[in-house]
Design an enzyme around this catalytic site. Structure first.
Site, mmCIF file in Angstrom:
data_model
loop_
_atom_site.group_PDB
_atom_site.id
_atom_site.type_symbol
_atom_site.label_atom_id
_atom_site.label_comp_id
_atom_site.label_asym_id
_atom_site.label_seq_id
_atom_site.Cartn_x
_atom_site.Cartn_y
_atom_site.Cartn_z
ATOM 1 N N SER A 100 45.063 38.304 49.041
ATOM 2 C CA SER A 100 43.735 37.835 49.422
ATOM 3 C C SER A 100 43.252 38.620 50.627
ATOM 4 O O SER A 100 43.989 39.416 51.211
ATOM 5 C CB SER A 100 43.785 36.345 49.780
ATOM 6 O OG SER A 100 44.569 36.159 50.950
ATOM 7 N N CYS A 101 42.000 38.389 51.015
ATOM 8 C CA CYS A 101 41.460 39.102 52.176
ATOM 9 C C CYS A 101 42.225 38.728 53.438
ATOM 10 O O CYS A 101 42.448 39.571 54.315
ATOM 11 C CB CYS A 101 39.973 38.798 52.332
ATOM 12 S SG CYS A 101 39.572 37.041 52.429
ATOM 13 N N THR A 116 32.385 30.356 51.784
ATOM 14 C CA THR A 116 32.751 31.010 50.521
ATOM 15 C C THR A 116 32.095 30.279 49.360
ATOM 16 O O THR A 116 31.456 29.241 49.534
ATOM 17 C CB THR A 116 34.276 31.015 50.325
ATOM 18 O OG1 THR A 116 34.728 29.651 50.175
ATOM 19 C CG2 THR A 116 34.976 31.643 51.522
ATOM 20 N N ASN A 150 35.824 39.903 55.890
ATOM 21 C CA ASN A 150 36.761 39.358 54.914
ATOM 22 C C ASN A 150 36.469 39.669 53.452
ATOM 23 O O ASN A 150 37.322 39.420 52.606
ATOM 24 C CB ASN A 150 36.862 37.839 55.087
ATOM 25 C CG ASN A 150 35.510 37.174 55.162
ATOM 26 O OD1 ASN A 150 34.760 37.402 56.093
ATOM 27 N ND2 ASN A 150 35.196 36.356 54.176
#
Length: 207
Positions: A22-23, A54, A188
């Site tokens: 993931s980021c 998000t 991100n």
């Protein structure tokens, strides 16, 4: 995870499923393993992330199937929750398994996130020693992946930044020679997409 000691060289074209995590993992594993764990003996570490909104977070109040409090509209509140990213580091880097946990605070901003990593060191190492090691490390194989920011910066200055994350020297502090708090800023989404592309190129080269 790219770099001299990264695990990207373990890629095998026979693998049917490839995870690029993931980021958050994109920067957390790099700082935790290549810089901090290699150069300093760490007993405990705690992560707090201030994260942008998000697609899974509601703009308005709406029922959530996962966590009831996440159903609140993020434009009205700060949402806090435990996250699995910190624990997942132990799967990517086995020697760090069980030594890291964390919490996330989701805030109503369109982009950028910040990470707060608090370390308890086994030996006495001054904050100056840590800054020196991190600065020198960024001149090595991760020169174009991680960054070192000494100016008084704010999050929006890192929009569309291609680095995995930037160490914020100005706001990072030390309680004493055994407890330090290091702050990082990262874009991100944009930088994570860049490294997905990098790994696809690496896969194509290996194949």
């Amino acid at each position: 995870m790219f770099g001299k000691e990264g695990n990207h060289e373990k890629y095998d074209h026979c693998l049917t499923i490839i995870s690029i995590a993931s980021c958050s993992m994109n920067y957390l594993a790099l700082w935790s393993r290549l810089f901090i764990h290699v150069n300093f003996e760490i007993m405990e570490r705690l992560m707090i992330t201030v994260y942008t909104i998000t697609s899974t977070i509601k703009n308005m109040d709406f029922p959530s199937r996962k966590l009831w409090h996440v159903g609140h509209g993020t434009s009205q509140i700060i949402i806090s929750a435990n996250i699995d990213t910190a624990k997942t580091v132990g799967k990517v880097i086995p020697e760090l398994n069980g030594s890291l946990t964390g919490t996330v605070f989701c805030v109503f901003i369109p982009n950028m996130s910040s990470i707060n990593l608090t370390y308890t060191l086994k030996k006495d190492d001054t904050y100056g020693d840590i800054k020196k090691v991190l600065n020198q490390a960024l001149d090595g194989p991760l020169k174009d992946i991680l960054a070192y920011a000494e100016d008084q910066v704010v999050s929006c200055e890192f929009n569309s930044d291609t680095y995995s994350s930037s160490f914020d020297v100005w706001t990072s502090i030390a309680l004493n020679d055994n407890v330090v708090k290091l702050i990082y800023l990262y874009e991100n989404k944009f930088d994570y997409r860049n490294y997905i592309m990098d790994f696809m190129v690496h896969m194509a080269y290996k194949d």
